[in-house]
Write an enzyme that holds these catalytic residues in place. Structure first.
Site, PDB file in Angstrom:
ATOM      1  N   ALA A  59       0.837  -1.207   0.000  1.00  0.00           N
ATOM      2  CA  ALA A  59       0.000   0.000   0.000  1.00  0.00           C
ATOM      3  C   ALA A  59       0.865   1.247   0.000  1.00  0.00           C
ATOM      4  CB  ALA A  59      -0.917   0.002   1.221  1.00  0.00           C
ATOM      5  N   ASP A  60       0.252   2.336  -0.420  1.00  0.00           N
ATOM      6  CA  ASP A  60       0.899   3.641  -0.371  1.00  0.00           C
ATOM      7  C   ASP A  60      -0.190   4.689  -0.201  1.00  0.00           C
ATOM      8  OD1 ASP A  60       3.706   4.607  -0.594  1.00  0.00           O
ATOM      9  OD2 ASP A  60       2.783   5.985  -2.008  1.00  0.00           O
ATOM     10  N   THR A  61       0.118   5.753   0.529  1.00  0.00           N
ATOM     11  CA  THR A  61      -0.874   6.783   0.836  1.00  0.00           C
ATOM     12  C   THR A  61      -0.323   8.154   0.472  1.00  0.00           C
ATOM     13  OG1 THR A  61      -1.722   5.451   2.665  1.00  0.00           O
ATOM     14  CG2 THR A  61      -2.271   7.788   2.700  1.00  0.00           C
TER      15      THR A  61
END
Length: 181
Positions: A59-61
């Site tokens: 994941a990446d935000t």
């Protein structure tokens, strides 16, 4: 085996809500080589090369305000700048996550968006918050879970997405893929 391709302690704690046992293997990747829409899958693929039978979750935000992307700050002054710009404004938090396995033929990527409305932040509050160093490893230079600083007035959408892993959506995808019951 399930592998979380992230060194984020927040993602680790959130994933434990769905999967009690998993490995953590952070990918070694130059994040600046990929557009946001491709980053989580690129991270998963890096890990999957060495673990083709396993299921990789990555994941990446990012934070976006008025078309400007706020990643992790480059230091304390950058964190202060970001917080000043977010103060008393609305922004979006986008988390992209991927579920990937080479040999199980799984490739799913989803982007989840939440809206955050910030309180007006004083210089003193920003300074004291940045002194904790908590903002330095977070997109937009803040953690919604840092409640003692009263940064956030209101949210629309997934709280866990803002923390860094949209658990509700991830759970549905893991069930649909028959990875969890």
């Amino acid at each position: 085996m399930i592998i979380l391709a992230s060194k984020s302690p927040r993602r680790k704690e959130l994933l434990k809500e769905l999967i009690p046992s998993f490995e953590i293997i952070p990918p070694v990747i130059d994040e600046y080589l990929y557009p946001f829409e491709q980053l989580s899958l690129a991270k998963a693929k890096v890990i999957a090369k060495d673990y083709p039978d396993d299921i990789i979750i990555s994941a990446d935000t990012i934070v976006i305000k008025d078309g400007v992307v706020y990643g992790k700050p480059q230091g304390c002054e950058d964190a202060k700048r970001m917080l000043k710009e977010l103060s008393n404004n609305v922004h979006e938090v986008k988390t992209i996550y991927s579920i990937y396995s080479i040999n199980k033929n799984i490739e799913l990527t989803r982007i989840v968006t939440s809206k955050v409305i910030f309180n007006e932040l004083s210089e003193e509050l920003i300074d004291s918050y940045v002194k904790t160093l908590s903002p330095l490893d977070k997109a937009g230079a803040y953690g919604i879970q840092d409640k003692e600083f009263n940064l956030v007035k209101e949210i629309e959408g997934s709280y866990t997405n803002i923390v860094g892993l949209p658990i509700e959506e991830l759970k549905l995808d893991l069930i649909k893929l028959k990875i969890i019951a």
